[in-house]
Every structure is written in structure tokens, then in C-alpha cells.
Design a protein around this motif. Structure first.
Motif, PDB file in Angstrom:
ATOM      1  N   VAL A 187       3.005  76.017  33.908  1.00 16.06           N
ATOM      2  CA  VAL A 187       1.711  76.747  34.041  1.00 16.06           C
ATOM      3  C   VAL A 187       1.301  76.873  32.300  1.00 16.06           C
ATOM      4  N   LYS A 188       0.323  76.320  32.148  1.00 19.89           N
ATOM      5  CA  LYS A 188      -0.399  76.280  30.746  1.00 19.89           C
ATOM      6  C   LYS A 188      -1.659  76.503  30.990  1.00 19.89           C
ATOM      7  N   SER A 191      -5.176  78.745  29.739  1.00 19.32           N
ATOM      8  CA  SER A 191      -5.662  79.883  29.642  1.00 19.32           C
ATOM      9  C   SER A 191      -6.080  80.523  30.900  1.00 19.32           C
ATOM     10  N   MET A 223      -6.758  76.925  33.629  1.00 17.42           N
ATOM     11  CA  MET A 223      -5.428  76.820  33.995  1.00 17.42           C
ATOM     12  C   MET A 223      -4.980  75.292  34.048  1.00 17.42           C
ATOM     13  N   PHE A 230       1.753  82.309  30.688  1.00 22.09           N
ATOM     14  CA  PHE A 230       1.472  80.780  30.358  1.00 22.09           C
ATOM     15  C   PHE A 230       2.502  80.272  29.488  1.00 22.09           C
ATOM     16  N   GLN A 270      -5.587  70.796  36.673  1.00 24.82           N
ATOM     17  CA  GLN A 270      -6.357  71.879  36.119  1.00 24.82           C
ATOM     18  C   GLN A 270      -7.363  72.728  37.193  1.00 24.82           C
TER      19      GLN A 270
END
Length: 249
Positions: free
Chosen positions: A159-160, A162, A166, A237, A203
Motif C-alpha cells: 500500500v502506497k 496518500s 491510494m 502507507f 489506484q
């Protein structure tokens, strides 16, 4: 008795044909290898996997020409590759699509423009290439076919991003390996379809911070697997979580 034997023979014939149909046919392509001393093929790539040793793909990977890469939708797919010159002399190797081999239209397709459309071409790490080619020619005729991905452990979700953007990297996918759809669900939402950002990065613009996350993954073979509450409510994150894995039917 004769009718019973005939019925049994018919069933065996149908099963045999079904099993044979599941084995992909060999196709023709070419292959080259990377001489990059920094092993950039193993630490970068157009599929977004990052360091391939950490994602378990390692040296058994490949960059694909545009025709095979298909704008990133082939990321994670597995292929058997063997030399077409001596197909019985060396065992085929199993590689995962992790990168894109860009075209070079300034050079002819048969001399430098190996990845020009519509060529089928594999660009391999040198260590993998050496397993199917003893003399390391500049260009090797090969045979290839789609194959089942062999993975250890479950599907990984990194998970990256903001709260307002996402991004989830999906990796270590077994069987078909080629993910075509991903959904995410929080404890206060229904299932949210995610869009392909690039490679196998997906995303969503929905804020799911503070909610446990569940994921639904669908492959090109239209098999769907759901992993519930993979990430706890206090996820952050940059973390990677492991879900279920596709099993052989």
C-alpha cells in the motif's frame, strides 16, 4: 458391457483432449540479454515491482516487446522459454514478465530493433539467458509459451500513496499471474474497483485510512480470489500485507 466400455472410452478421450488443450502451444520469438553490470533489470522495471529479489522473482524474469507487454497488462504473467536451435538440448526456463523492452525504430527489426512492433521478443537477465544459450549469441531464436506461475506464500499487497490517492502494488500472484482487475474494501465501504495506474500498480481516490482493508483479485483466466481484512485498521502507507493464494483446481 460393450456400451459401458464405449462410454468409459469416450470419457477418457474427452479428459485427454481437455488436458491437452490446457497445454499452451510453443510459439516463435527471439531473445537477447542484459549486460548491465548494475542489474537494473532486477531492481527496476516497467511493472513497478521494485527489487525483484525482494519480491521473489529474482533473475528468472524478462522484459517483453510491446506486442507481448500489451501496455502493462502482461505484468506478472509467466512464460516457459527455450532455445529454438536446440530445443531438446536444454530444459526450458520459467520466467515472469516484469519489464518492458522499448522499441528502437532507428534500427532495423533484424539488427538492433529487436523489440520493434510487431516482433515477439524477450529481454532476459544474463544469468537466465545463459541457461538456454551456451554461446550467448547477440540474438537467439527461441520458443515460448504461457505457463503456470509457481509462487511461495500468498498474494502480496503493498500500500502506497496518500489518503486521497491510494496505490496498491499487487505481486506474487500464482497460477495465471496476470492480474486484470482489483477491488478494495474498507470496513465502512462496499467493494471499490481500482484502476490500473501502471504495471501492476492499482489506484483509488477513496480515503480508506483507519479501516481494515480487504482485496479482490481477478486474473486473465477470470479466476477471482478474495482476501478479507488483509491489512489491520492501523495500517500505514509503505507496508506490505499478504493475502490468500490461487490454488490449483
Amino acid at each position: 458391457m460393450a456400451a459401458l466400455l464405449l462410454h468409459s472410452a469416450l470419457i477418457l478421450c474427452l479428459l485427454s483432449n481437455s488436458m491437452h488443450a490446457q497445454v499452451a502451444e510453443w510459439k516463435s520469438a527471439t531473445a537477447t540479454y542484459s549486460t548491465d553490470s548494475n542489474d537494473s533489470m532486477l531492481t527496476e522495471g516497467a511493472c513497478g515491482y521494485g527489487d525483484l529479489h525482494k519480491t521473489s522473482y529474482g533473475k528468472y524474469t524478462t522484459g517483453l516487446s510491446g506486442m507481448l507487454f500489451d501496455r502493462g497488462s502482461s505484468c506478472g504473467a509467466c512464460f516457459e522459454v527455450r532455445s529454438a536451435q536446440l530445443p531438446q538440448a536444454t530444459a526450458p526456463i520459467l520466467v515472469t514478465a516484469t519489464d518492458f523492452c522499448p522499441p528502437n525504430y532507428a534500427l532495423p527489426a533484424d539488427h538492433g530493433g529487436w523489440c520493434n512492433f510487431p516482433r515477439a521478443h524477450f529481454h532476459l537477465p544474463e544469468a537466465a539467458f545463459s541457461l538456454i544459450a551456451h554461446l550467448k549469441p547477440q540474438l537467439l531464436p527461441i520458443n515460448y509459451r504461457r505457463a503456470t506461475c509457481q509462487r511461495q506464500g500468498g498474494i502480496r499487497f503493498t500500500v502506497k500513496g496518500s489518503a486521497i490517492f491510494m496505490q496498491v502494488l499487487v505481486s506474487n500472484v500464482g497460477l495465471d499471474g496476470q492480474v486484470v482487475a482489483v477491488k478494495v474494501k474498507g470496513s465502512r465501504t462496499g467493494w471499490i474497483p481500482m484502476g490500473r495506474d501502471w504495471g501492476q500498480n492499482w489506484q483509488s481516490n477513496i480515503d480508506l485510512v483507519g479501516q481494515p482493508l480487504s482485496f479482490e483479485v481477478t486474473t486473465a483466466a477470470w479466476r477471482t480470489l478474495t482476501s478479507y481484512s488483509v491489512a489491520p485498521p492501523n495500517w500505514i502507507f509503505g507496508q506490505t500485507f499478504t493475502g490468500k493464494q490461487f490454488q490449483h483446481p
